[in-house]
Design an enzyme around this catalytic site. Structure first.
Site, PDB file in Angstrom:
ATOM      1  CB  VAL A   1      -0.943   0.007   1.222  1.00 19.19           C
ATOM      2  CG1 VAL A   1      -1.727   1.315   1.291  1.00 19.19           C
ATOM      3  CG2 VAL A   1      -1.893  -1.176   1.164  1.00 19.19           C
TER       4      VAL A   1
ATOM      5  NE  ARG B   1       9.254  -2.624   0.854  1.00 15.62           N
ATOM      6  CZ  ARG B   1       8.889  -2.854  -0.388  1.00 15.62           C
ATOM      7  NH1 ARG B   1       9.629  -3.628  -1.169  1.00 15.62           N
ATOM      8  NH2 ARG B   1       7.780  -2.344  -0.881  1.00 15.62           N
TER       9      ARG B   1
ATOM     10  CB  THR C   1      -8.510  -2.374   6.701  1.00 18.68           C
ATOM     11  OG1 THR C   1      -8.236  -2.150   5.314  1.00 18.68           O
ATOM     12  CG2 THR C   1      -9.961  -2.789   6.873  1.00 18.68           C
TER      13      THR C   1
ATOM     14  CB  CYS D   1      -8.108  -7.317   2.165  1.00 14.40           C
ATOM     15  SG  CYS D   1      -7.025  -5.891   1.964  1.00 14.40           S
TER      16      CYS D   1
ATOM     17  NE  ARG E   1       0.584  -8.715   2.674  1.00 16.49           N
ATOM     18  CZ  ARG E   1       0.091  -7.509   2.393  1.00 16.49           C
ATOM     19  NH1 ARG E   1       0.017  -6.591   3.337  1.00 16.49           N
ATOM     20  NH2 ARG E   1      -0.337  -7.232   1.177  1.00 16.49           N
TER      21      ARG E   1
END
Length: 481
Positions: free
Chosen positions: A73, A96, A177, A317, A388
């Site tokens: 995201v 990362r 979320t 999600c 994930r």
């Protein structure tokens, strides 16, 4: 790369120009509304001036935005903003950050060219660097724990980090979320405690839920309409204008932060329930000896029949978000029934698939205990490296409980991540002629190109081929969901 002369210069095609020009018109209207603070009472005038200052700085493209969390995201967001304005990309994962500085994105959401073109984007692991920003966008994960309860730890830690650098007039926008109320009831108190500032007097918040679809090269950040919201009407305008400057598909300003939070969580809850329905239908039709795909194709000839397909429901999600909503419902005294029923069905599909394979093997007199099964695909969806919350691992675990030796092969998965997250050692090149069962679990393009013949080469003379994704024709596999 020189700074573009205008927003429209970044988008040469006509649709992009029209969308950006529309965004600029909206921006002008919002500046006008913020330009007359004297029409408000004294306290509100102070708030308005703070928002007006930040808004002016933000739209001038000279003050920095910070994006906290650079995963699926956050990185596309940072890159898009980084084309035209200073952006500080922050992540706690030093590996990362090192990879991104070298132009490499392991999620494959952003190309090397796109990273290179984000000329105003910098990366850091140092929280002190965040102090240079006036707008903070939080895009950290919001997982569930082992008991399927919301785990706000990443979100609250990000809020703690921001609270230590927050300044009067700053705006914190959350994209993660959550259940309705989490931004204002859970995150804001942390920001106040760490900063010593007062919410909606000295700092403000917004909420604009992410709608990223990992691996989707058609529906990307700028192509998906963005829901926005803010803690005051003027902040809502500010947040909306910020996203309108990059999202060509447009924005939708929700009535409140809670409305925006609720809208996001029901998007995925609705999809979860629709998949649960077809999963239950698949179980019923399998017992009847009816091909589920044939039924769905026939039903799909009606204009309003929804084209959902059965399968494993994983990812960050759909398999997670409904639990945020049901948790909040139970906190306020309501026990959801339909939502949790759908979750039970979808969470049980791994065991169902494993059971179907074992039954098919037994019918062929294949010894299950000690059998070898090859699982093709481990990621939670096709053509994407995202592991994930993949529910393919449920199939693997269930088969292992039957005494089956399971090998997994996935050209998209990172072997080290698979080992770290699930304790699985991926097979790079499966052996021919050694497997009693083959499960096509993920519809990667590589597997589609392989075809049934090549897949069956992995099997012994007598084996079972189970197509979970209906990639093969019905006569080419022994089982399908």
């Amino acid at each position: 790369m020189p700074r573009p002369e205008s927003l429209t210069e970044l988008h040469g095609h006509a649709d992009g120009r029209r969308a950006r020009d529309l965004g600029q018109c909206r921006t002008s209207e919002k500046i006008d509304r913020l330009s007359t603070p004297d029409r408000f009472p004294s306290r509100d005038r102070a708030i308005c001036r703070l928002v007006q200052r930040v808004f002016g700085e933000m739209m001038s493209d000279t003050h920095a935005i910070a994006v906290i969390g650079l995963g699926y995201v956050g990185l596309p967001l940072a890159v898009e903003f980084g084309k035209t304005r200073p952006v500080i990309g922050f992540d706690v994962n030093a590996g990362r950050i090192d990879a991104l500085r070298k132009g490499s994105d392991s999620t494959l959401e952003v190309s090397e060219d796109e990273l290179r073109n984000a000329a105003h984007l910098s990366f850091t692991t140092d929280p002190a660097d965040l102090a240079a920003a006036t707008i903070y966008i939080v895009t950290v994960p919001t997982p569930i724990d082992a008991y399927k309860r919301p785990d706000l730890t990443p979100l609250l830690r990000a809020s703690e980090t921001l609270g230590m650098v927050l300044k009067p007039g700053d705006i914190v926008i959350y994209e993660s979320t959550v259940y309705p109320g989490a931004t204002e009831d859970d995150c804001v108190p942390v920001l106040e405690r760490e900063s010593g500032l007062t919410f909606n007097d000295e700092f403000f918040v917004g909420y604009s839920p992410e709608r990223v679809n990992p691996g989707d090269k058609t529906h990307r950040l700028t192509d998906i309409r963005k829901v926005t919201s803010g803690s005051t009407p003027d902040v809502a305008d500010t947040v909306d204008a910020l996203y309108a400057s990059i999202v060509t598909a447009g924005t939708y300003k929700a009535e409140s932060i809670r409305v925006a939070e609720a809208a996001k969580v029901i998007e995925n809850t609705q999809r979860d329930l629709n998949i649960a329905l077809v999963n239950e239908l698949a179980i019923i039709f399998n017992k009847m000896g009816i091909d589920t795909e044939a039924v769905l194709k026939a039903a799909g000839t009606k204009w309003n029949f929804l084209p959902f397909r059965p399968g494993l429901v994983g990812g960050h999600c759909i398999g997670v978000d409904p639990y945020y909503l049901t948790h909040k419902a139970e906190v306020i005294g309501y026990h959801p029934q339909v939502i949790l029923a759908g979750r039970r069905i979808n969470d049980g599909m791994g065991a169902y698939v494993a059971g179907q394979l074992v039954k098919a093997m037994l019918k062929r007199r294949i010894q299950v205990d000690g059998a070898r099964v090859l699982v093709l695909g481990l990621t939670f969806k096709e053509n994407c490296p995202d592991l994930r919350n993949t529910r393919v691992v449920d199939v693997v675990r269930e088969l292992q409980d039957y005494g089956v030796q399971v090998d997994a092969h996935d050209p998209w998965s990172d072997a080290e991540e698979a080992r770290h997250e699930y304790g699985l050692d991926l097979v790079q090149i499966p052996q021919d002629g050694v497997y009693d069962g083959i499960v096509l679990a993920v519809a990667h393009e590589e597997f589609k190109a392989m075809g049934a013949g090549a897949m069956r080469c992995f099997g012994k003379a007598d084996h079972v081929l189970y197509d979970l994704k209906n990639v093969l024709d019905v006569q080419e596999s022994d089982l399908r969901l």
